[in-house]
Write a protein that holds these residues in place. Structure first.
Motif, short mmCIF file in Angstrom:
data_model
loop_
_atom_site.label_atom_id
_atom_site.label_comp_id
_atom_site.label_asym_id
_atom_site.label_seq_id
_atom_site.Cartn_x
_atom_site.Cartn_y
_atom_site.Cartn_z
N ALA A 11 7.88 -4.09 -11.32
CA ALA A 11 6.61 -3.75 -10.67
C ALA A 11 6.50 -2.27 -10.35
O ALA A 11 5.41 -1.75 -10.13
CB ALA A 11 6.46 -4.56 -9.38
N LYS A 12 7.61 -1.55 -10.31
CA LYS A 12 7.58 -0.13 -9.99
C LYS A 12 6.72 0.66 -10.96
O LYS A 12 6.17 1.70 -10.64
CB LYS A 12 9.00 0.44 -9.97
N GLY A 13 6.64 0.18 -12.20
CA GLY A 13 5.91 0.94 -13.21
C GLY A 13 4.43 0.66 -13.23
O GLY A 13 3.72 1.17 -14.08
N ALA A 14 3.95 -0.16 -12.33
CA ALA A 14 2.53 -0.52 -12.34
C ALA A 14 1.67 0.66 -11.89
O ALA A 14 2.09 1.51 -11.13
CB ALA A 14 2.29 -1.71 -11.41
N LYS A 15 0.44 0.69 -12.37
CA LYS A 15 -0.50 1.74 -11.99
C LYS A 15 -0.92 1.56 -10.53
O LYS A 15 -1.02 0.45 -10.04
CB LYS A 15 -1.73 1.70 -12.89
N ALA A 31 -10.50 -3.11 -4.77
CA ALA A 31 -9.65 -2.18 -5.52
C ALA A 31 -8.29 -2.84 -5.74
O ALA A 31 -7.98 -3.86 -5.12
CB ALA A 31 -9.48 -0.88 -4.75
N THR A 32 -7.50 -2.26 -6.62
CA THR A 32 -6.12 -2.70 -6.81
C THR A 32 -5.23 -1.56 -6.35
O THR A 32 -5.28 -0.47 -6.91
CB THR A 32 -5.85 -3.03 -8.29
N ILE A 33 -4.44 -1.82 -5.33
CA ILE A 33 -3.66 -0.77 -4.67
C ILE A 33 -2.19 -1.18 -4.61
O ILE A 33 -1.87 -2.33 -4.34
CB ILE A 33 -4.19 -0.52 -3.24
N GLY A 72 5.05 -0.80 -4.44
CA GLY A 72 4.53 -0.49 -5.78
C GLY A 72 3.87 -1.66 -6.47
O GLY A 72 3.24 -1.48 -7.51
N LEU A 73 3.98 -2.85 -5.92
CA LEU A 73 3.35 -4.01 -6.54
C LEU A 73 1.83 -3.88 -6.44
O LEU A 73 1.29 -3.67 -5.35
CB LEU A 73 3.80 -5.29 -5.84
N PRO A 74 1.09 -3.96 -7.56
CA PRO A 74 -0.37 -3.79 -7.51
C PRO A 74 -1.07 -5.00 -6.89
O PRO A 74 -0.99 -6.11 -7.42
CB PRO A 74 -0.75 -3.62 -8.99
N LEU A 75 -1.74 -4.79 -5.79
CA LEU A 75 -2.37 -5.89 -5.06
C LEU A 75 -3.89 -5.82 -5.14
O LEU A 75 -4.49 -4.81 -4.73
CB LEU A 75 -1.95 -5.84 -3.58
N PRO A 76 -4.55 -6.86 -5.64
CA PRO A 76 -6.02 -6.93 -5.56
C PRO A 76 -6.42 -6.92 -4.08
O PRO A 76 -5.94 -7.74 -3.30
CB PRO A 76 -6.35 -8.27 -6.23
N THR A 77 -7.27 -5.98 -3.69
CA THR A 77 -7.56 -5.76 -2.28
C THR A 77 -9.07 -5.71 -2.02
O THR A 77 -9.82 -5.15 -2.82
CB THR A 77 -6.93 -4.44 -1.80
#
Length: 208
Positions: A11-15, A31-33, A72-77
């Protein structure tokens, strides 16, 4: 451990954020944060600022509430601005598809599941993803075993093969060969679309 490491490490490599912060009805922003990594920097800061949201307050609140999640995990927010200018933040975990593709080291599933192998994951990957998904409110009533079965079903629908162990070197070679297949599929798809477009134009010309 698989060729690409554990799901949490991948997950570290996620945008950090999608290109745009989408506005929903009722002044709700979507947003995805990345967990624990919200900053006032663009594109997030300016996008929130133009809607009257105190950026520093949001970053602190979001980072605090996601401090127990892998950084770093991309979370739909979803962010809602209340009448008193305070904010309400809600987030969900990434989709099962995201976790499966990340674990397999691929960007998308198979074009024809059941006829090709898009990637491979280990049983440990399945177990780790199930542990993460069980923390979600929608799946907390299911046993870990049942969630694992659901994840296995999703993996098969993406064309993923589930194995006991993965040899890092062999799997790296598999991914290299797989990339060639994906490029060939994309090229064929492009040629099919172009041919379809030409046939359509030819039909229109005949009608004229």
């Amino acid at each position: 451990m698989g060729a690409r490491g554990k799901v949490k490490a991948i997950a570290k490599g996620a945008k950090s954020l999608k290109k745009a912060v989408n506005v929903e009805s009722g002044s709700v922003l979507r947003a995805t944060i990345q967990a624990g990594k919200a900053t006032p920097s663009p594109p997030l800061g300016p996008a929130l600022g133009q809607h009257g949201i105190q950026i520093s307050e949001f970053c602190k609140q979001f980072n605090d509430m996601t401090s127990n999640i892998k950084e770093g995990l991309p979370l739909p927010t979803w962010i809602k601005l209340r009448g008193d200018r305070s904010i309400d933040i809600k987030h969900t975990m990434p989709t099962t598809t995201y976790f499966l593709c990340s674990a397999a080291g691929i960007s998308k599933g198979a074009q024809s599941p059941g006829q090709e192998v898009a990637g491979k994951i280990t049983l440990r990957h399945v177990y780790e993803i199930a542990q993460i998904k069980q923390t979600e409110g929608t799946l907390d009533r299911f046993s870990l075993q049942n969630i694992c079965k659901m994840i296995i079903g999703s993996a098969h629908s993406l064309g993923l093969e589930i194995v006991k162990d993965l040899d890092p070197v062999e799997y790296e070679q598999f991914l290299i060969e797989r990339e060639k297949v994906v490029e060939e599929q994309a090229l064929r798809r492009k040629e099919e679309l172009e041919a379809k477009y030409l046939r359509m134009k030819e039909k229109e010309a005949v009608k004229v």
